[in-house]
Motif scaffolding. Structure first.
Motif, PDB file in Angstrom:
ATOM      1  N   TYR A  74     -76.241   7.521  27.174  1.00  0.00           N
ATOM      2  CA  TYR A  74     -76.705   8.889  26.950  1.00  0.00           C
ATOM      3  C   TYR A  74     -75.834   9.544  25.892  1.00  0.00           C
ATOM      4  CZ  TYR A  74     -77.719  13.803  27.866  1.00  0.00           C
ATOM      5  OH  TYR A  74     -78.066  15.115  27.734  1.00  0.00           O
ATOM      6  N   SER A  75     -76.475  10.265  24.992  1.00  0.00           N
ATOM      7  CA  SER A  75     -75.747  11.108  24.042  1.00  0.00           C
ATOM      8  C   SER A  75     -76.605  12.338  23.789  1.00  0.00           C
ATOM      9  CB  SER A  75     -75.454  10.371  22.735  1.00  0.00           C
ATOM     10  OG  SER A  75     -76.650  10.068  22.069  1.00  0.00           O
ATOM     11  N   GLU A  76     -75.972  13.365  23.302  1.00  0.00           N
ATOM     12  CA  GLU A  76     -76.694  14.614  23.068  1.00  0.00           C
ATOM     13  C   GLU A  76     -76.129  15.277  21.825  1.00  0.00           C
ATOM     14  OE1 GLU A  76     -77.353  18.825  25.369  1.00  0.00           O
ATOM     15  OE2 GLU A  76     -77.140  17.003  26.542  1.00  0.00           O
ATOM     16  N   LEU A  77     -77.012  15.694  20.937  1.00  0.00           N
ATOM     17  CA  LEU A  77     -76.617  16.411  19.739  1.00  0.00           C
ATOM     18  C   LEU A  77     -76.604  17.893  20.059  1.00  0.00           C
ATOM     19  CD1 LEU A  77     -75.926  16.330  16.739  1.00  0.00           C
ATOM     20  CD2 LEU A  77     -78.374  16.465  16.266  1.00  0.00           C
ATOM     21  N   LEU A  78     -75.463  18.532  19.882  1.00  0.00           N
ATOM     22  CA  LEU A  78     -75.336  19.950  20.190  1.00  0.00           C
ATOM     23  C   LEU A  78     -75.791  20.784  19.003  1.00  0.00           C
ATOM     24  CD1 LEU A  78     -71.841  19.926  21.903  1.00  0.00           C
ATOM     25  CD2 LEU A  78     -74.090  19.863  22.976  1.00  0.00           C
ATOM     26  N   ASN A  79     -76.529  21.826  19.282  1.00  0.00           N
ATOM     27  CA  ASN A  79     -77.011  22.723  18.242  1.00  0.00           C
ATOM     28  C   ASN A  79     -76.135  23.976  18.233  1.00  0.00           C
ATOM     29  OD1 ASN A  79     -78.482  24.002  16.304  1.00  0.00           O
ATOM     30  ND2 ASN A  79     -80.244  24.442  17.592  1.00  0.00           N
ATOM     31  N   ASN A  80     -74.957  23.825  17.651  1.00  0.00           N
ATOM     32  CA  ASN A  80     -74.068  24.985  17.535  1.00  0.00           C
ATOM     33  C   ASN A  80     -73.334  24.924  16.203  1.00  0.00           C
ATOM     34  OD1 ASN A  80     -72.078  23.082  17.863  1.00  0.00           O
ATOM     35  ND2 ASN A  80     -71.461  23.731  19.884  1.00  0.00           N
ATOM     36  N   ARG A  81     -72.843  26.030  15.770  1.00  0.00           N
ATOM     37  CA  ARG A  81     -72.190  26.100  14.466  1.00  0.00           C
ATOM     38  C   ARG A  81     -70.670  25.950  14.552  1.00  0.00           C
ATOM     39  NH1 ARG A  81     -76.242  29.170  10.987  1.00  0.00           N
ATOM     40  NH2 ARG A  81     -77.901  29.226  12.377  1.00  0.00           N
ATOM     41  N   SER A  82     -70.128  26.056  15.741  1.00  0.00           N
ATOM     42  CA  SER A  82     -68.680  26.004  15.861  1.00  0.00           C
ATOM     43  C   SER A  82     -68.127  24.588  15.766  1.00  0.00           C
ATOM     44  CB  SER A  82     -68.240  26.622  17.193  1.00  0.00           C
ATOM     45  OG  SER A  82     -68.661  25.809  18.269  1.00  0.00           O
ATOM     46  N   GLY A  83     -68.968  23.598  16.042  1.00  0.00           N
ATOM     47  CA  GLY A  83     -68.509  22.221  15.997  1.00  0.00           C
ATOM     48  C   GLY A  83     -67.886  21.757  17.299  1.00  0.00           C
ATOM     49  N   ASN A  84     -67.660  22.671  18.221  1.00  0.00           N
ATOM     50  CA  ASN A  84     -67.052  22.326  19.503  1.00  0.00           C
ATOM     51  C   ASN A  84     -68.019  22.643  20.628  1.00  0.00           C
ATOM     52  OD1 ASN A  84     -64.604  21.694  18.249  1.00  0.00           O
ATOM     53  ND2 ASN A  84     -63.939  23.800  18.338  1.00  0.00           N
ATOM     54  N   SER A  85     -67.922  21.876  21.686  1.00  0.00           N
ATOM     55  CA  SER A  85     -68.730  22.168  22.871  1.00  0.00           C
ATOM     56  C   SER A  85     -68.011  23.214  23.717  1.00  0.00           C
ATOM     57  CB  SER A  85     -68.955  20.896  23.684  1.00  0.00           C
ATOM     58  OG  SER A  85     -67.729  20.326  24.075  1.00  0.00           O
ATOM     59  N   ASN A  86     -68.782  23.914  24.529  1.00  0.00           N
ATOM     60  CA  ASN A  86     -68.166  24.875  25.443  1.00  0.00           C
ATOM     61  C   ASN A  86     -68.219  24.301  26.859  1.00  0.00           C
ATOM     62  OD1 ASN A  86     -70.745  25.475  26.580  1.00  0.00           O
ATOM     63  ND2 ASN A  86     -71.123  26.959  24.956  1.00  0.00           N
ATOM     64  N   ALA A  87     -67.661  25.003  27.812  1.00  0.00           N
ATOM     65  CA  ALA A  87     -67.572  24.506  29.190  1.00  0.00           C
ATOM     66  C   ALA A  87     -68.959  24.248  29.768  1.00  0.00           C
ATOM     67  CB  ALA A  87     -66.796  25.484  30.069  1.00  0.00           C
ATOM     68  N   ALA A  88     -69.918  25.126  29.516  1.00  0.00           N
ATOM     69  CA  ALA A  88     -71.269  24.948  30.057  1.00  0.00           C
ATOM     70  C   ALA A  88     -71.925  23.683  29.512  1.00  0.00           C
ATOM     71  CB  ALA A  88     -72.128  26.172  29.734  1.00  0.00           C
ATOM     72  N   GLN A  89     -71.717  23.388  28.230  1.00  0.00           N
ATOM     73  CA  GLN A  89     -72.282  22.180  27.642  1.00  0.00           C
ATOM     74  C   GLN A  89     -71.624  20.927  28.210  1.00  0.00           C
ATOM     75  OE1 GLN A  89     -71.441  23.527  23.687  1.00  0.00           O
ATOM     76  NE2 GLN A  89     -73.612  23.818  23.219  1.00  0.00           N
ATOM     77  N   ARG A  90     -70.326  20.968  28.425  1.00  0.00           N
ATOM     78  CA  ARG A  90     -69.628  19.819  29.011  1.00  0.00           C
ATOM     79  C   ARG A  90     -70.082  19.582  30.446  1.00  0.00           C
ATOM     80  NH1 ARG A  90     -65.472  21.974  25.561  1.00  0.00           N
ATOM     81  NH2 ARG A  90     -64.647  23.335  27.085  1.00  0.00           N
ATOM     82  N   ILE A  91     -70.261  20.659  31.197  1.00  0.00           N
ATOM     83  CA  ILE A  91     -70.745  20.548  32.574  1.00  0.00           C
ATOM     84  C   ILE A  91     -72.139  19.925  32.579  1.00  0.00           C
ATOM     85  CG2 ILE A  91     -71.533  21.893  34.570  1.00  0.00           C
ATOM     86  CD1 ILE A  91     -69.160  23.819  33.932  1.00  0.00           C
ATOM     87  N   VAL A 123     -73.526  17.870  30.428  1.00  0.00           N
ATOM     88  CA  VAL A 123     -73.445  16.439  30.112  1.00  0.00           C
ATOM     89  C   VAL A 123     -72.950  15.653  31.326  1.00  0.00           C
ATOM     90  CG1 VAL A 123     -72.202  14.722  28.739  1.00  0.00           C
ATOM     91  CG2 VAL A 123     -73.202  16.713  27.629  1.00  0.00           C
ATOM     92  N   LEU A 124     -71.936  16.157  31.991  1.00  0.00           N
ATOM     93  CA  LEU A 124     -71.426  15.453  33.168  1.00  0.00           C
ATOM     94  C   LEU A 124     -72.435  15.447  34.310  1.00  0.00           C
ATOM     95  CD1 LEU A 124     -67.685  16.485  33.182  1.00  0.00           C
ATOM     96  CD2 LEU A 124     -68.663  14.269  32.648  1.00  0.00           C
ATOM     97  N   GLU A 125     -73.220  16.505  34.437  1.00  0.00           N
ATOM     98  CA  GLU A 125     -74.261  16.525  35.468  1.00  0.00           C
ATOM     99  C   GLU A 125     -75.308  15.450  35.212  1.00  0.00           C
ATOM    100  OE1 GLU A 125     -75.510  20.619  35.400  1.00  0.00           O
ATOM    101  OE2 GLU A 125     -74.100  21.151  37.008  1.00  0.00           O
TER     102      GLU A 125
END
Length: 61
Positions: A13-30, A32-34
């Motif tokens: 599994y992989s996921e491309l994040l649609n954000n401009r900061s280049g970093n994931s946030n806690a909600a996005q990490r949660i 992915v782990l879910e």
């Protein structure tokens, strides 16, 4: 997310994040782990590794 044994690892599994900061946030990490837990089951996950962005107490709980 990959599964592996020894030197062999296969991406599941992989996921491309649609954000401009280049970093994931806690909600996005949660999220992915879910997905990982839903696919594999908590009892089959022996180790979770992350890079330097995967820090913080909120998502790790």
């Amino acid at each position: 997310m990959t599964v592996g044994c020894g030197a062999w690892h296969v991406p599941l599994y992989s996921e491309l994040l649609n954000n401009r900061s280049g970093n994931s946030n806690a909600a996005q990490r949660i999220a992915v782990l879910e997905v990982c837990v839903a696919v594999l089951g908590r009892e089959r996950i022996g180790l979770v590794l992350g890079d330097r962005e995967f820090v913080g107490r909120i998502w790790l709980k």
